[in-house]
Design a protein around this motif. Structure first.
Motif, PDB file in Angstrom:
ATOM      1  N   TYR A 190       0.832  -1.212   0.000  1.00 25.02           N
ATOM      2  CA  TYR A 190       0.000   0.000   0.000  1.00 25.02           C
ATOM      3  C   TYR A 190       0.870   1.268   0.000  1.00 25.02           C
ATOM      4  N   GLY A 191       1.950   1.225   0.783  1.00 19.88           N
ATOM      5  CA  GLY A 191       2.806   2.415   0.923  1.00 19.88           C
ATOM      6  C   GLY A 191       3.505   2.752  -0.386  1.00 19.88           C
ATOM      7  N   THR A 192       4.268   1.783  -0.921  1.00 24.05           N
ATOM      8  CA  THR A 192       5.017   2.056  -2.156  1.00 24.05           C
ATOM      9  C   THR A 192       4.057   2.288  -3.315  1.00 24.05           C
ATOM     10  N   GLY A 193       2.954   1.532  -3.322  1.00 22.88           N
ATOM     11  CA  GLY A 193       1.973   1.706  -4.398  1.00 22.88           C
ATOM     12  C   GLY A 193       1.531   3.152  -4.509  1.00 22.88           C
ATOM     13  N   GLU A 194       1.070   3.696  -3.386  1.00 17.82           N
ATOM     14  CA  GLU A 194       0.488   5.040  -3.427  1.00 17.82           C
ATOM     15  C   GLU A 194       1.564   6.131  -3.533  1.00 17.82           C
ATOM     16  N   SER A 195       2.656   5.960  -2.759  1.00 16.90           N
ATOM     17  CA  SER A 195       3.647   7.053  -2.735  1.00 16.90           C
ATOM     18  C   SER A 195       4.472   7.109  -4.022  1.00 16.90           C
ATOM     19  N   HIS A 349       6.164   7.141   2.210  1.00 20.74           N
ATOM     20  CA  HIS A 349       4.870   6.564   2.581  1.00 20.74           C
ATOM     21  C   HIS A 349       4.126   7.455   3.560  1.00 20.74           C
ATOM     22  N   SER A 350       2.808   7.310   3.540  1.00 20.39           N
ATOM     23  CA  SER A 350       1.982   8.054   4.483  1.00 20.39           C
ATOM     24  C   SER A 350       2.221   7.557   5.904  1.00 20.39           C
ATOM     25  N   SER A 351       1.917   8.429   6.859  1.00 24.50           N
ATOM     26  CA  SER A 351       2.172   8.117   8.270  1.00 24.50           C
ATOM     27  C   SER A 351       1.434   6.863   8.722  1.00 24.50           C
ATOM     28  N   GLU A 352       0.196   6.673   8.232  1.00 20.85           N
ATOM     29  CA  GLU A 352      -0.598   5.511   8.655  1.00 20.85           C
ATOM     30  C   GLU A 352       0.147   4.214   8.349  1.00 20.85           C
TER      31      GLU A 352
END
Ligand SMILES: NC(=O)c1ccc[n+]([C@@H]2O[C@H](COP(=O)([O-])OP(=O)(O)OC[C@H]3O[C@@H](n4cnc5c(N)ncnc54)[C@H](O)[C@@H]3O)[C@@H](O)[C@H]2O)c1
Length: 420
Positions: A190-195, A349-352
């Motif tokens: 999720y992190g690498t995907g979005e960022s 990546h986002s903090s979450e």
């Protein structure tokens, strides 16, 4: 550059902006804040020095605060020359943390700062990519007897550590934090995907809809990025070497083909393999005029940037984190100098997402202190109970409740007699 006895940062006056950013991250890192509260009471790191080479972002600063709340002394530098957030390093310096990091570090400074962290004589090392461990083993091995263990954050670091084990080169235990479910199945996916999408967008502002996006490597990062690109309306083409991963990509609805074919079709190319030279000059020569290249794998070797520079008749920086190269009369655009685009051109990546990844780091540090002298000198996975506890803490922080197994279900799941 602003320097002091315990820091070297770009601009110390950015500290108040950095602190606001760190506080904003804390707001979204519920699980890690739960760990921090417990550490404040229990002080598991009294007398322990922790040396870190991590991307110096606002989320990493929350990890630093968590470890210090537990009594640790912390020294930190970056793990990539382009990923430091200068306001965050200024804030850490202001809080008395030993910090050496700025965005756009020279290679010389990068290694000088790693040496500073090593001369802090850490008892625990935290790495993202294995550069700190490698420097200690190759140049400062006399310090190894006082090191309890280390923790590794990313896939590339784990690959290097396993190669060290194979060569009988590893001399202290390493926790594979990357291999926690709550790390590689959340952060990498999720992190690498979005960022990564965010980084490319900020570097170029191109439209994803309708583009042919070539994703090289269909591991956790590649799957996450493909999903996000598809969600934006891109036609995703996957390039793989692993037959099972290639099949997964086919069943996920993507086109799969070799790089030699994909090179002619792609509008945007993204590498996430952890390997070297997966896009080479022979591929670049085949690309369309205007093709954009970006890497989100750990090192800047995935795209042969050196080869691109040698082959190009000219190049220029056309906006921050976007360089134009002229190759056989065509324009190719490279994001973030081929370094991980989500941290070079965006904020990582986002903090979450980092809440759970860095719970893994914080709890791994606690685990090694508790198990000092009892761990094998190898690459070690954290117990699954710790991993599951991280998920529970983050669910609780998000105020999401789940079911419990009934006594009947527990018995059924551990028995074999009952069938049709
Ligand atoms: N940008 C970030 O913030 C971030 C976050 C997490 C991980 N990473 C890095 O991203 C990289 C990938 O991580 P991952 O967890 O997805 O790894 P992974 O091992 O799950 O997947 C990598 C995939 O690349 C494939 N591959 C290897 N060589 C290839 C080649 N020549 N051509 C095509 N495919 C090839 C492998 O078969 C594998 O399926 C690593 O370098 C990791 O450290 C970056």
């Amino acid at each position: 550059m602003d320097t002091g006895p315990h820091y070297e940062v770009r601009d110390k006056s950015l500290a108040s902006q950095g602190k606001m950013n760190i506080e904003f991250a804390e707001q979204h890192m519920g699980a890690l804040m739960t760990v921090k509260k417990r550490f404040e009471q229990e002080k598991p790191f009294t007398g322990v020095r922790i040396g870190m080479a991590l991307h110096v972002t606002k989320e990493t600063a929350v990890l630093v605060r968590t470890l210090r709340a537990g009594g640790a002394e912390v020294a930190i530098t970056g793990c990539n020359p382009l990923s430091t957030q200068d306001d965050v390093s200024a804030a850490l310096a202001d809080e008395g943390v030993h910090v050496w990091a700025y965005k756009g570090e020279t290679t010389e400074d990068y290694y000088r700062y790693l040496a500073n962290v090593i001369s802090f004589r850490p008892n625990i090392t935290i790495d993202d990519g294995c550069d700190l461990v490698t420097e200690i083993h190759t140049k400062h091995s006399h310090l190894i007897p006082t090191i309890i263990a280390g923790c590794e954050e990313t896939t590339t670091g784990i690959i290097r550590l396993k190669a060290m084990v194979k060569d009988h080169a590893l001399k202290y235990p390493m926790i594979a934090v990357n291999d926690n479910k709550t790390k590689h199945l959340l952060d990498n996916y999720y992190g690498t995907g979005e960022s990564t999408l965010d980084g490319i967008k900020r570097a170029t502002n191109i439209l994803f809809a309708g583009k042919h996006v070539v994703v090289v490597g269909y591991g956790s990062c590649g799957k996450g990025f493909s999903l996000r690109a598809k969600g934006q309306g891109s036609h995703v083409i996957v390039v793989e070497v692993d037959p099972f991963r290639a099949l997964q990509a086919v069943y996920d609805g993507y086109q799969v083909m070799p790089m030699s074919e994909a090179a002619k079709l792609g509008d945007l190319f993204v590498t996430v393999t952890g390997n070297k030279h997966v896009i080479r000059t022979e591929h670049m020569k085949m690309m369309k005029d205007g093709a954009v290249l970006a890497n989100s794998g750990h090192f800047d070797l995935e795209i042969d940037v050196k080869g691109l520079k040698q082959m190009a008749s000219s190049s220029r920086r056309i906006r921050p984190f976007l360089d134009e190269y002229i190759v056989q009369g065509k324009k190719l655009f490279l994001c973030g100098e081929g370094r991980l685009v989500n941290l070079a051109a965006a904020e990582g990546h986002s903090s979450e997402v980092m809440a759970t990844s860095f719970c893994g780091q914080a709890l791994a540090c606690e685990y090694v202190v508790k198990n000092k002298g009892r761990m094998p000198v190898s690459v070690i996975q954290l117990p699954e109970e710790i991993d599951d506890m991280i998920s529970r803490m983050q669910l609780k922080a998000l105020d999401i409740h789940i079911d419990q197994l009934t006594e009947e279900q527990k018995k059924y799941m551990s028995s074999w007699q009952e069938g049709t």
